[in-house]
Design a protein around this motif. Structure first.
Motif, PDB file in Angstrom:
ATOM      1  N   VAL A  59       0.838  -1.206   0.000  1.00 37.27           N
ATOM      2  CA  VAL A  59       0.000   0.000   0.000  1.00 37.27           C
ATOM      3  C   VAL A  59       0.873   1.257   0.000  1.00 37.27           C
ATOM      4  O   VAL A  59       0.643   2.185  -0.777  1.00 37.27           O
ATOM      5  CB  VAL A  59      -0.977  -0.009   1.191  1.00 37.27           C
ATOM      6  CG1 VAL A  59      -1.668   1.338   1.368  1.00 37.27           C
ATOM      7  CG2 VAL A  59      -2.006  -1.119   1.025  1.00 37.27           C
ATOM      8  N   ILE A 115       2.388   2.173  -3.372  1.00 38.31           N
ATOM      9  CA  ILE A 115       1.436   2.780  -4.307  1.00 38.31           C
ATOM     10  C   ILE A 115       1.072   4.198  -3.857  1.00 38.31           C
ATOM     11  O   ILE A 115       1.110   5.146  -4.645  1.00 38.31           O
ATOM     12  CB  ILE A 115       0.168   1.908  -4.432  1.00 38.31           C
ATOM     13  CG1 ILE A 115       0.507   0.594  -5.129  1.00 38.31           C
ATOM     14  CG2 ILE A 115      -0.937   2.660  -5.179  1.00 38.31           C
ATOM     15  CD1 ILE A 115      -0.620  -0.412  -5.143  1.00 38.31           C
ATOM     16  N   VAL A 116       0.739   4.343  -2.586  1.00 39.08           N
ATOM     17  CA  VAL A 116       0.257   5.630  -2.064  1.00 39.08           C
ATOM     18  C   VAL A 116       1.325   6.716  -2.170  1.00 39.08           C
ATOM     19  O   VAL A 116       1.038   7.842  -2.575  1.00 39.08           O
ATOM     20  CB  VAL A 116      -0.224   5.472  -0.605  1.00 39.08           C
ATOM     21  CG1 VAL A 116      -0.489   6.822   0.045  1.00 39.08           C
ATOM     22  CG2 VAL A 116      -1.481   4.604  -0.561  1.00 39.08           C
ATOM     23  N   ARG A 173      -5.954   7.414  -2.867  1.00 40.37           N
ATOM     24  CA  ARG A 173      -4.844   6.502  -3.167  1.00 40.37           C
ATOM     25  C   ARG A 173      -4.889   5.251  -2.293  1.00 40.37           C
ATOM     26  O   ARG A 173      -4.569   4.150  -2.761  1.00 40.37           O
ATOM     27  CB  ARG A 173      -3.505   7.211  -2.979  1.00 40.37           C
ATOM     28  CG  ARG A 173      -3.222   8.252  -4.042  1.00 40.37           C
ATOM     29  CD  ARG A 173      -1.855   8.835  -3.836  1.00 40.37           C
ATOM     30  NE  ARG A 173      -1.591   9.977  -4.696  1.00 40.37           N
ATOM     31  CZ  ARG A 173      -0.415  10.549  -4.805  1.00 40.37           C
ATOM     32  NH1 ARG A 173       0.631  10.091  -4.120  1.00 40.37           N
ATOM     33  NH2 ARG A 173      -0.255  11.589  -5.605  1.00 40.37           N
ATOM     34  N   THR A 211      -7.605   2.993  -3.673  1.00 42.77           N
ATOM     35  CA  THR A 211      -7.135   2.392  -4.921  1.00 42.77           C
ATOM     36  C   THR A 211      -6.118   1.296  -4.650  1.00 42.77           C
ATOM     37  O   THR A 211      -6.185   0.211  -5.252  1.00 42.77           O
ATOM     38  CB  THR A 211      -6.512   3.481  -5.831  1.00 42.77           C
ATOM     39  OG1 THR A 211      -7.508   4.452  -6.130  1.00 42.77           O
ATOM     40  CG2 THR A 211      -5.966   2.882  -7.116  1.00 42.77           C
ATOM     41  N   ALA A 212      -5.191   1.544  -3.742  1.00 40.95           N
ATOM     42  CA  ALA A 212      -4.166   0.541  -3.424  1.00 40.95           C
ATOM     43  C   ALA A 212      -4.800  -0.722  -2.858  1.00 40.95           C
ATOM     44  O   ALA A 212      -4.453  -1.848  -3.272  1.00 40.95           O
ATOM     45  CB  ALA A 212      -3.145   1.116  -2.447  1.00 40.95           C
ATOM     46  N   ASN A 214      -6.420  -2.916  -5.336  1.00 47.06           N
ATOM     47  CA  ASN A 214      -5.482  -3.625  -6.206  1.00 47.06           C
ATOM     48  C   ASN A 214      -4.841  -4.850  -5.555  1.00 47.06           C
ATOM     49  O   ASN A 214      -4.050  -5.541  -6.195  1.00 47.06           O
ATOM     50  CB  ASN A 214      -4.389  -2.676  -6.701  1.00 47.06           C
ATOM     51  CG  ASN A 214      -4.903  -1.754  -7.786  1.00 47.06           C
ATOM     52  OD1 ASN A 214      -5.480  -2.213  -8.753  1.00 47.06           O
ATOM     53  ND2 ASN A 214      -4.722  -0.470  -7.603  1.00 47.06           N
TER      54      ASN A 214
END
Length: 96
Positions: free
Chosen positions: A68, A71-72, A86, A89-90, A93
């Motif tokens: 996480v 990505i963030v 974010r 979204t992470a 995924n």
């Protein structure tokens, strides 16, 4: 905590796993968990005992949070709303 409504959609199947860190064991935190997850949360010395360094937590410690964060924080986060977007979204995924 904006994740609570999503977790409550799956009641009574959700058991909140408390990690036992001292800041997470304060009365205000325990009261919050009692209200939102009555008799459905793990803690040191609670109804559902859980050791603070349980091997069951390590996949989260060693995979999820790093995944996480990668990505963030790939680029600087300009606002709280963008940070929340974010994170969502992470998490979306993450696959088995």
């Amino acid at each position: 905590m904006y994740a609570v409504p999503q977790m409550q959609q799956h009641q009574p199947d959700v058991i909140f796993q408390q990690d036992g860190a001292p800041p997470h064991w304060g009365k205000i935190v325990r009261d919050f968990l009692d209200e939102n997850f009555p008799e459905r949360w793990c803690e040191r010395g609670g109804l559902i005992p859980w050791p603070p360094r349980s091997p069951d937590i390590t996949p989260l410690d060693f995979f999820l949070w790093g995944f996480v964060k990668n990505i963030v924080y790939k680029t600087p986060v300009p606002s709280l709303d963008e940070l929340k977007r974010r994170i969502v979204t992470a998490i979306q995924n993450v696959t088995p």
